[in-house]
Design a protein around this motif. Structure first.
Motif, PDB file in Angstrom:
ATOM      1  N   GLY A  56       0.809  -1.211   0.000  1.00 60.97           N
ATOM      2  CA  GLY A  56       0.000   0.000   0.000  1.00 60.97           C
ATOM      3  C   GLY A  56       0.836   1.251   0.000  1.00 60.97           C
ATOM      4  O   GLY A  56       1.628   1.487  -0.895  1.00 60.97           O
ATOM      5  N   SER A  57       0.718   2.048   1.056  1.00 68.73           N
ATOM      6  CA  SER A  57       1.353   3.362   1.070  1.00 68.73           C
ATOM      7  C   SER A  57       2.855   3.303   1.275  1.00 68.73           C
ATOM      8  O   SER A  57       3.585   4.206   0.854  1.00 68.73           O
ATOM      9  N   THR A  58       3.366   2.276   1.941  1.00 72.12           N
ATOM     10  CA  THR A  58       4.802   2.168   2.175  1.00 72.12           C
ATOM     11  C   THR A  58       5.398   1.074   1.297  1.00 72.12           C
ATOM     12  O   THR A  58       4.685   0.211   0.789  1.00 72.12           O
ATOM     13  N   GLU A  59       6.700   1.101   1.123  1.00 76.37           N
ATOM     14  CA  GLU A  59       7.367   0.080   0.347  1.00 76.37           C
ATOM     15  C   GLU A  59       8.707  -0.254   1.000  1.00 76.37           C
ATOM     16  O   GLU A  59       9.262   0.526   1.771  1.00 76.37           O
ATOM     17  N   GLN A  60       9.224  -1.424   0.688  1.00 78.65           N
ATOM     18  CA  GLN A  60      10.511  -1.875   1.200  1.00 78.65           C
ATOM     19  C   GLN A  60      11.429  -2.187   0.029  1.00 78.65           C
ATOM     20  O   GLN A  60      11.039  -2.884  -0.910  1.00 78.65           O
ATOM     21  N   GLY A  77       4.893 -17.698  -0.238  1.00 77.34           N
ATOM     22  CA  GLY A  77       5.049 -16.270  -0.017  1.00 77.34           C
ATOM     23  C   GLY A  77       6.227 -15.875   0.840  1.00 77.34           C
ATOM     24  O   GLY A  77       6.349 -14.714   1.232  1.00 77.34           O
ATOM     25  N   LYS A  78       7.138 -16.819   1.120  1.00 73.44           N
ATOM     26  CA  LYS A  78       8.254 -16.537   2.017  1.00 73.44           C
ATOM     27  C   LYS A  78       9.564 -16.237   1.300  1.00 73.44           C
ATOM     28  O   LYS A  78      10.522 -15.778   1.926  1.00 73.44           O
ATOM     29  N   GLN A  79       9.618 -16.518  -0.013  1.00 73.57           N
ATOM     30  CA  GLN A  79      10.834 -16.293  -0.773  1.00 73.57           C
ATOM     31  C   GLN A  79      10.500 -15.641  -2.116  1.00 73.57           C
ATOM     32  O   GLN A  79       9.341 -15.664  -2.562  1.00 73.57           O
ATOM     33  N   ILE A  80      11.522 -15.099  -2.745  1.00 73.22           N
ATOM     34  CA  ILE A  80      11.385 -14.516  -4.075  1.00 73.22           C
ATOM     35  C   ILE A  80      12.522 -15.037  -4.946  1.00 73.22           C
ATOM     36  O   ILE A  80      13.689 -14.984  -4.543  1.00 73.22           O
ATOM     37  N   ALA A  81      12.189 -15.547  -6.104  1.00 73.87           N
ATOM     38  CA  ALA A  81      13.197 -15.862  -7.116  1.00 73.87           C
ATOM     39  C   ALA A  81      13.325 -14.642  -8.020  1.00 73.87           C
ATOM     40  O   ALA A  81      12.334 -13.957  -8.298  1.00 73.87           O
ATOM     41  N   ASP A  94      12.078 -10.536   2.927  1.00 73.81           N
ATOM     42  CA  ASP A  94      12.575  -9.240   3.388  1.00 73.81           C
ATOM     43  C   ASP A  94      13.867  -8.828   2.698  1.00 73.81           C
ATOM     44  O   ASP A  94      14.484  -7.830   3.069  1.00 73.81           O
ATOM     45  N   GLY A  95      14.313  -9.615   1.701  1.00 76.59           N
ATOM     46  CA  GLY A  95      15.513  -9.282   0.954  1.00 76.59           C
ATOM     47  C   GLY A  95      16.787  -9.903   1.481  1.00 76.59           C
ATOM     48  O   GLY A  95      17.850  -9.791   0.847  1.00 76.59           O
TER      49      GLY A  95
END
Length: 324
Positions: A56-60, A77-81, A94-95
């Motif tokens: 929404g209004s904030t981003e990481q 939903g816990k990892q990103i490829a 969280d990067g």
């Protein structure tokens, strides 16, 4: 003749305005960023070569240093490829915990529904784009899924692939694993022996392929491409970004989004001209990369209503799965 997606997008921007009705032309003049209540989960996206996530209004900001592309959430939903300098990496939501899985030059990754494998496109044994899979934990080397005939052949040397990737993978070769794990959607395939450019859906187990979209050759009197496929969570719909030059101006279409019915094979155009890189939020909404006042913008689009809500400046959106 295959076309580079980025070059084509720029060349047709003016034509797009004339050919399609653009509802959102400047995000600053319409609705504010979508409130968190409108999105059930985070959206990852790319801005200036780095990956961000927001609800929404904030981003990481999840990465730094640029050269990052095609983030894709894991099923839980816990990892990103994602791609880093053209190679497949993973990280936590969280990067943190960034890890490279393969040194093979690659295009956009996609998770298997069980989260154990990641598929990506790279040079195949026949010299064109192929689809590989690699364990998400990085414990084993990659293996070939498509073309089927390459499964028993030696993998192309990584140095050879590096030299060929710019030549062979001119269009975006992101892949998409179906929600049931049975199929993969990808650009190219056996249909390239008939057509100039095509999009295929292949059976992961048997290696069989079905052509979803085709351009040039085989009696098709047009040229263009279909890239960046994305499945709806129920597997009933497959969306992709397309471009077409027909025999006449009325048959030509600038960069646009197509939704393919996986059951009937019917297709429909959705969104506005220059919309691309769709990822489904749910059955009624999607996030897309849109063209707004000469910049790229992640926009929430109502698939039935056409209602558009600017979300964040960026591109290549990926919606975090809602795990119940």
């Amino acid at each position: 003749m295959k076309k580079n997606f980025g070059q084509v997008a720029g060349n047709v921007a003016i034509a797009a305005a004339a050919s399609f009705c653009c509802v959102v032309c400047n995000p600053s003049t319409v609705q504010a960023a979508a409130p968190s209540s409108q999105l059930p989960s985070m959206v990852a996206y790319v801005r200036n070569g780095d990956v961000y996530a927001s609800k929404g209004s904030t981003e990481q900001r999840l990465t730094t240093g640029g050269s990052h592309a095609r983030p894709r959430w894991s099923p839980n939903g816990k990892q990103i490829a994602f791609l880093k300098k053209g190679q497949v990496w993973t990280m936590k939501a969280d990067g943190t915990g960034q890890r490279r899985l393969s040194t093979r030059p690659a295009a956009g990754p996609s998770w298997s529904p069980d989260g154990k494998w990641i598929a990506f496109s790279s040079l195949s044994c026949n010299g064109g784009p192929g689809v590989y899979s690699i364990p998400a934990d990085g414990t084993k080397k990659e293996k070939v899924l498509f073309p089927r005939d390459c499964r028993t052949e030696a993998l192309p040397a990584e140095t050879e692939a590096a030299k060929s990737v710019a030549k062979e993978l001119k269009s975006d070769n992101a892949v998409a694993w179906s929600p049931d794990g049975v199929q993969l959607a990808f650009r190219g395939g056996n249909c390239e022996s008939i057509y100039d450019s095509c999009l295929s859906v292949g059976d992961v187990k048997t290696g069989g392929e079905k052509t979803v979209a085709a351009f040039g050759g085989g009696g098709v009197q047009n040229s263009g491409f279909a890239v960046v496929p994305s499945w709806r969570s129920d597997g009933a719909k497959l969306a992709f970004t397309a471009y077409q030059e027909g025999e006449t101006a009325t048959e030509s279409k600038p960069v646009h989004l197509v939704e393919y019915d996986a059951i009937t094979g019917a297709q429909r155009t959705i969104g506005n001209a220059m919309d691309r890189e769709l990822d489904y939020v749910d059955a009624s909404r999607a996030v897309v990369t849109s063209q707004n006042a000469g910049t790229t913008w992640v926009t929430v689009v109502g698939l039935a209503t056409g209602l558009r809500t600017p979300f964040k400046s960026g591109e290549q959106p990926s919606v975090q799965p809602v795990v119940r």
